[in-house]
Design an enzyme around this catalytic site. Sequence first.
Site, PDB file in Angstrom:
ATOM      1  N   ASN A  49      11.946  -0.992  -2.849  1.00  0.00           N
ATOM      2  CA  ASN A  49      10.632  -0.412  -2.064  1.00  0.00           C
ATOM      3  C   ASN A  49      10.847   0.369  -0.551  1.00  0.00           C
ATOM      4  OD1 ASN A  49       9.249  -1.554  -3.497  1.00  0.00           O
ATOM      5  ND2 ASN A  49       8.526  -3.403  -2.604  1.00  0.00           N
ATOM      6  N   HIS A 441      -9.506   8.237  -4.540  1.00  0.00           N
ATOM      7  CA  HIS A 441      -8.397   6.925  -5.426  1.00  0.00           C
ATOM      8  C   HIS A 441      -9.356   5.628  -5.171  1.00  0.00           C
ATOM      9  CE1 HIS A 441      -6.469   3.038  -3.843  1.00  0.00           C
ATOM     10  NE2 HIS A 441      -5.566   3.705  -4.127  1.00  0.00           N
ATOM     11  N   ARG A 570      -1.486  -9.631   1.316  1.00  0.00           N
ATOM     12  CA  ARG A 570      -0.404  -9.313   0.789  1.00  0.00           C
ATOM     13  C   ARG A 570       0.720  -8.611   1.206  1.00  0.00           C
ATOM     14  NH1 ARG A 570       1.901  -4.770  -1.895  1.00  0.00           N
ATOM     15  NH2 ARG A 570       0.457  -4.537  -3.004  1.00  0.00           N
TER      16      ARG A 570
END
Length: 779
Positions: A49, A441, A570
Amino acid sequence: MPIALDDPTLYINRELSWLEFNQRVLDEAIDPAVPVLERLKFLAISASNLDEFFMVRVAGLKQQLAGGIVETSADGLRPAEQLARISVRAQRMVAEQYRLLRNEIFPSLAQFGVKVLVPSELDADQRKLLGAHYGNQLYPALTPLAIDPGHPFPHLRNRTLNLAIALDRGVGGARTGAVAGFAVVQVPSVLGRFVEVPHHGLRRAYILLEDVIAMHVGDLFPGTRILGVWPFRVTRNFDLNYDEDESADLLQTIQKEVRRRDRGNAVRLEIGHGADPGVRRFLADALRLGNDDVYAVDGPLHLADLAALGAGDDHPREARDEPAIPQQVPRLRDAPTIFDAVGQHDLLLQHPYETFEHVVDFIEEAADDPQVLAIKQTLYRTSGDSPIVKALARAAEAGKQVTALVELKARFDEENNILWARALEEAGVHVVYGLIGLKTHCKVALVVRREGGGIRRYVHLSTGNYNPSTARIYTDLSLFTCRESFGADATALFNLLTGYSQPASWKRFIVAPMELHNQVIAMIEREAEQARSGAGGRIIAKMNALVDPDVIRALYRASQAGVKIDLLCRGICCLRPGVPGVSDNIRVTSIVDRFLEHSRVYYFQAGGKEEIYLSSADWMPRNFVRRVEIAFPVEDPALKARVRDEILAVQLADNVKTRLLRSDGTYERLGPPVKGEEAIRSQARFTELAKSRAEPSIVEPRLRLRPTVVLRPSTRREALRREPPPSAPPATAPVEASGNGGHGNGASPATAQAAAGVPSLPSAPSVAAEPAASERAPK
């Protein structure tokens, strides 16, 4: 004096908020209650990440700085200020990653018989074996690159491993002991990072490839004294840079840019902590990096590679989580075809607890069904060997009208999507790349089928990608429907994407970039008006990220009006909760657990009507303005109840994996539960509920059980390689409800919880009335 809602102090910096999310991922690796191989996985994910963060977000800020852009973000920070704070926070995080690896994860792995050795731990026999391996396999592939006026600093590819070598070439054969020369050796990325060596007392022993090369690097520089060898790694700007308006062929343009991006500007240098200060300065200067961009690490570079240590099935069971087996949905499993099941009423799937193979079956059945006339689908990210892509190609070869919207601009998946686009075109699929300047998307599949002398449209909508691989580790929601209004909107959406034909209005979909932003704000404002009128208001929104300032201000106004707001966010959250007089009524939580939370759900009380939308869109400017997104309503009453009373309520009640956002921008982990309080881990609860629903049950009279020994043509050809069938039913299997009054996918939420032996959960505050005693699951 009331605080202005555009006051920068009311906003958390986006980049710093993302780093706090990555810290929550790292916290899972730190947690000693997590099995060691899962801790290793989370450590690797946090490192991967961070790589992407530097390649995209830090690179973007550096570009702004280089371009003289001094615009401030909503929190008031300029690019230079953001970069300085990022460096401080990221340096602290990296130090924590390596402390964890050295002091906890490596020792825990050794207890299970797995160890990464350093050269000083090798015995004579091991050194001899590695010497032979180096001579036979490595030496011929290595290229020493001297650096001097005649040999400029080489271009080093993004995220590749290299060795920096300090040389003492001396003068006239004399050895000075000073660094008189410098060279680089690139570690071959095509070779395995971990070289296995025999070791008595360990199940597996490895040494890093770069350590093997460093042990023998003198062979590459005969007659030269090696003063030091240190591994280093360069991270570069990896974003694409192109002008769609000037591109005659978007596919070719992106393909060229993908090849070029390994040559982007450097944004970070990682180097072994013991490196000579002069070598560090030399590398940083050569890469045009400052001191804040250099990360000295005490351990192996590229921690993401360490996930490979957990490969294989021979590890002790206690070293990793139990395997997660996605469950079949009874109504889809037992129906003659998926069209029979969806034709009765809407179906909701919760992935990965309920198998994504039903979605694959939907496309495969459509490809092989002679009554199907057309298939249209968006593909944003898909897997390497996608059965969906194969089914679309097969359908086109069979003469069906097949349209695939392939998003070439899906970051880091550009090359993969280019390959699929070409393969589909060769099969006769009509491939389009969407609208100029926008990423497509949304996740939509439309099947047009001939039935009873007419046409019926079947639609699949999802919050996540059509990717069978990530569908096993991402949490998403899927909706199957054949409602005419949904079919009409899906048709209009594909007409928009392929022919720029925008409808005058949408029946059910809310579409970005046309109206989603305004509609979300309008729905928030409606709740505020309800609260001001004394009717109360309630908002629950689950998403990956909340960044858009306009939406944040609308939420602040709703909070001030008295609306109770729960945000299950999140990742990034730029809203600052708990500010007196502004966000007292807003609670922000984040769940980080085994599966990546990915679904987007918007709940509005709507004066008692209760509206629930699922969406592909987060509440970010890019989703509202620069992408084609949809939000679609859940209209079946039973499915609305499931989303409200089960999915949202369980996540709001999670007290094991939930972190609470504080007003200072930090997160506090809830729990552990106090004595007498039930421990609720939402992902474990959803796993049990899916298992209970998968038990075979009584089927509607109009449906017949599909024999398990008969495979449907084409669509069942590969059934044996998929998940195993559910286990045999217990003596008291749940009864499948019939018609639209039932749960939709099988047993009702209460019945499913009871069958799973799962205690009932409190509903989200103000969301639903307390269930009757007869409907509650047993304690």
